[in-house]
Design an enzyme around this catalytic site. Structure first.
Site, PDB file in Angstrom:
ATOM      1  N   ASP A  45       1.003  -1.153   0.107  1.00  0.00           N
ATOM      2  CA  ASP A  45       0.021  -0.039  -0.019  1.00  0.00           C
ATOM      3  C   ASP A  45       0.874   1.173   0.100  1.00  0.00           C
ATOM      4  OD1 ASP A  45      -3.195   0.917   0.831  1.00  0.00           O
ATOM      5  OD2 ASP A  45      -1.503   2.260   1.692  1.00  0.00           O
ATOM      6  N   TYR A  50       3.214   9.738  -0.564  1.00  0.00           N
ATOM      7  CA  TYR A  50       4.429   9.184   0.139  1.00  0.00           C
ATOM      8  C   TYR A  50       5.589   9.487  -0.601  1.00  0.00           C
ATOM      9  CZ  TYR A  50       0.421   6.691   2.439  1.00  0.00           C
ATOM     10  OH  TYR A  50      -0.739   6.381   2.922  1.00  0.00           O
ATOM     11  N   LYS A  75      -2.653   5.912  -4.283  1.00  0.00           N
ATOM     12  CA  LYS A  75      -3.619   6.626  -3.975  1.00  0.00           C
ATOM     13  C   LYS A  75      -3.396   7.857  -4.875  1.00  0.00           C
ATOM     14  CE  LYS A  75      -3.694   4.621   0.430  1.00  0.00           C
ATOM     15  NZ  LYS A  75      -2.307   4.492   0.927  1.00  0.00           N
ATOM     16  N   HIS A 108      -7.276   9.368  -2.194  1.00  0.00           N
ATOM     17  CA  HIS A 108      -6.721   9.484  -0.902  1.00  0.00           C
ATOM     18  C   HIS A 108      -7.548  10.150   0.076  1.00  0.00           C
ATOM     19  CE1 HIS A 108      -2.513   9.276   0.867  1.00  0.00           C
ATOM     20  NE2 HIS A 108      -3.112   8.937   1.844  1.00  0.00           N
TER      21      HIS A 108
HETATM   22  P1  NDP Z   1       0.633   1.475  11.813  1.00  0.00           P
HETATM   23  O1  NDP Z   1      -0.461   1.377  12.596  1.00  0.00           O
HETATM   24  O2  NDP Z   1       1.077   0.658  10.746  1.00  0.00           O
HETATM   25  O3  NDP Z   1       2.106   1.783  12.891  1.00  0.00           O
HETATM   26  C1  NDP Z   1       3.207   2.134  12.187  1.00  0.00           C
HETATM   27  C2  NDP Z   1       4.328   2.393  13.442  1.00  0.00           C
HETATM   28  O4  NDP Z   1       4.051   1.396  14.438  1.00  0.00           O
HETATM   29  C3  NDP Z   1       5.578   2.714  13.169  1.00  0.00           C
HETATM   30  O5  NDP Z   1       6.117   3.746  14.130  1.00  0.00           O
HETATM   31  C4  NDP Z   1       6.278   1.374  13.322  1.00  0.00           C
HETATM   32  O6  NDP Z   1       7.642   1.731  13.796  1.00  0.00           O
HETATM   33  C5  NDP Z   1       5.413   0.856  14.656  1.00  0.00           C
HETATM   34  N1  NDP Z   1       5.328  -0.709  14.503  1.00  0.00           N
HETATM   35  C6  NDP Z   1       5.305  -1.531  13.449  1.00  0.00           C
HETATM   36  N2  NDP Z   1       5.107  -2.917  13.854  1.00  0.00           N
HETATM   37  C7  NDP Z   1       5.170  -2.680  15.046  1.00  0.00           C
HETATM   38  C8  NDP Z   1       5.408  -3.831  16.195  1.00  0.00           C
HETATM   39  N3  NDP Z   1       5.143  -5.111  15.605  1.00  0.00           N
HETATM   40  N4  NDP Z   1       5.480  -3.370  17.680  1.00  0.00           N
HETATM   41  C9  NDP Z   1       5.768  -2.318  17.774  1.00  0.00           C
HETATM   42  N5  NDP Z   1       5.523  -1.078  16.932  1.00  0.00           N
HETATM   43  C10 NDP Z   1       5.337  -1.345  15.609  1.00  0.00           C
HETATM   44  O7  NDP Z   1       0.417   3.102  11.186  1.00  0.00           O
HETATM   45  P2  NDP Z   1       0.642   3.699   9.968  1.00  0.00           P
HETATM   46  O8  NDP Z   1       0.021   4.969   9.796  1.00  0.00           O
HETATM   47  O9  NDP Z   1       1.941   3.469   9.073  1.00  0.00           O
HETATM   48  O10 NDP Z   1      -0.545   2.648   8.827  1.00  0.00           O
HETATM   49  C11 NDP Z   1      -0.336   1.765   8.004  1.00  0.00           C
HETATM   50  C12 NDP Z   1      -0.417   2.109   6.667  1.00  0.00           C
HETATM   51  O11 NDP Z   1      -1.588   2.635   6.461  1.00  0.00           O
HETATM   52  C13 NDP Z   1       0.415   3.175   6.163  1.00  0.00           C
HETATM   53  O12 NDP Z   1       1.851   2.558   5.987  1.00  0.00           O
HETATM   54  C14 NDP Z   1      -0.166   3.499   4.983  1.00  0.00           C
HETATM   55  O13 NDP Z   1       0.004   2.491   4.087  1.00  0.00           O
HETATM   56  C15 NDP Z   1      -1.681   3.504   5.451  1.00  0.00           C
HETATM   57  N6  NDP Z   1      -2.170   4.848   5.734  1.00  0.00           N
HETATM   58  C16 NDP Z   1      -3.152   5.396   4.970  1.00  0.00           C
HETATM   59  C17 NDP Z   1      -3.665   6.794   5.482  1.00  0.00           C
HETATM   60  C18 NDP Z   1      -4.831   7.360   4.638  1.00  0.00           C
HETATM   61  O14 NDP Z   1      -5.193   8.299   4.690  1.00  0.00           O
HETATM   62  N7  NDP Z   1      -5.275   6.521   3.493  1.00  0.00           N
HETATM   63  C19 NDP Z   1      -3.237   7.435   6.532  1.00  0.00           C
HETATM   64  C20 NDP Z   1      -2.096   6.597   7.042  1.00  0.00           C
HETATM   65  C21 NDP Z   1      -1.626   5.367   6.946  1.00  0.00           C
HETATM   66  P3  NDP Z   1       9.095   1.059  12.878  1.00  0.00           P
HETATM   67  O15 NDP Z   1       8.525   1.494  11.476  1.00  0.00           O
HETATM   68  O16 NDP Z   1       9.871   1.967  13.469  1.00  0.00           O
HETATM   69  O17 NDP Z   1       8.904  -0.295  13.307  1.00  0.00           O
END
Ligand code: NDP
Length: 281
Positions: A45, A50, A75, A108
């Site tokens: 995704d 991004y 998106k 988006h």
């Molecule tokens: P998430 O809920 O996926 O959390 C990501 C964060 O959690 C990062 O800081 C990561 O750190 C940490 N993390 C990941 N795995 C673990 C774990 N197992 N234990 C502890 N911490 C963890 O948030 P996102 O905002 O990234 O959402 C996921 C996806 O959704 C995005 O990447 C994007 O593709 C989509 N999205 C879409 C939006 C929209 O408007 N349509 C808005 C926001 C997100 P680290 O990388 O340091 O491990």
């Protein structure tokens, strides 16, 4: 480990677990996505916003994974809602991704306070991309029930899915119910509340009892509710942890306990789609 698929209303199948690349720096994206492929993820995704589609494209090209085994979403950026801009921007995305079609293209954000409140002509344009084969499916992101009702009543084209913020602290149940009414699948963004599920004693309690991690418990909760998830991490160990959620099941009691953590509007971490109007430079 086989990731289950969800069949969308256009009869295409989407892997219920994918990998999100929001905030993965452009120069680290190819390596990060290759690591995710190695773990087993096949659904990626990304988004024009991004600025890392080229890295995703590089990983796809380097991996040698057959195209039909991959599911790639991107998106439409907020500045490209006018029909001609949307058409041009999809071409540019395809070129950055090195693909001749994406599996899924989403609006988006609805941006109801921009473009004279017209997100309907943008949605009508998205439907062209299915007809010309540049997108297998089209959907929306951050659409509230009123936005969904409007595009459906004015175009009769129903998005295959709606990607919205959902996690244990923000169930977003009104939007989920509107999606269910229209046979629209739900993709839950920020599924582990950006790591904050690990600070919650209820979730950590369930995780400890089951010998799982808080992230695994939260992701499993989404999957059992039928939503599609794509947690983001740059860490290979966490990629494996987040992938490893299909060999256990939460009881009905644990499901309800996690659902009850919903704080309503207070639990929302991102902007409200009714007012969000950011157009990146
Ligand atoms: P998430 O809920 O996926 O959390 C990501 C964060 O959690 C990062 O800081 C990561 O750190 C940490 N993390 C990941 N795995 C673990 C774990 N197992 N234990 C502890 N911490 C963890 O948030 P996102 O905002 O990234 O959402 C996921 C996806 O959704 C995005 O990447 C994007 O593709 C989509 N999205 C879409 C939006 C929209 O408007 N349509 C808005 C926001 C997100 P680290 O990388 O340091 O491990």
């Amino acid at each position: 480990m086989t990731v289950p698929t969800i069949t969308l209303h256009d009869q295409t199948a989407i892997p219920q677990l994918g990998f999100g690349v929001f905030q993965v720096p452009p120069d680290q994206t190819a390596k990060t996505v290759l690591n995710a492929f190695e773990v087993g993820y096949r659904h990626i995704d990304t988004a024009q916003m991004y600025q890392n589609e080229a890295g995703v494209g590089e990983a796809i090209a380097t991996s040698g994974i057959p195209r039909e085994e991959l599911y790639v979403t991107t998106k439409l950026n907020n500045g490209f809602h006018r029909p001609d801009d949307a058409r041009r921007s999809l071409d540019e995305s395809l070129s950055r991704l090195g693909l001749d079609r994406v599996d899924l293209f989403l609006i988006h954000w609805p941006l109801p306070t921009r473009y004279d409140g017209d997100f309907v002509s943008t949605w009508q344009t998205m439907a062209e991309f299915v007809e010309d084969g540049r997108a297998t499916s089209v959907g929306v992101s951050n659409f509230e029930p009123s936005h969904l009702d409007r595009i459906i009543s004015e175009t009769s084209v129903v998005p295959v899915l709606n990607q919205v913020e959902v996690h244990p602290f923000f169930g977003n149940e009104d939007v989920r119910a509107a999606c269910a009414r229209h046979d629209i699948a739900v993709e839950a963004w920020a599924p582990i509340a950006r790591g904050k599920v690990a600070d919650d004693p209820t979730i950590t309690g369930i995780a400890d009892r089951l010998g799982r991690t808080p992230a695994q418990v939260a992701l499993r909760w989404h999957v059992q509710r039928g939503d599609i998830v794509f947690p983001k991490t740059v860490t290979p160990e966490r990629m494996r942890e987040n992938f490893d959620i299909f060999d256990f099941k939460l009881s009905d009691d644990d499901m309800s306990t996690i659902t009850a953590l919903d704080r309503g509007e207070e639990g929302r971490g991102g902007p409200h789609p009714d007012t969000f109007d950011m157009i990146p430079d």
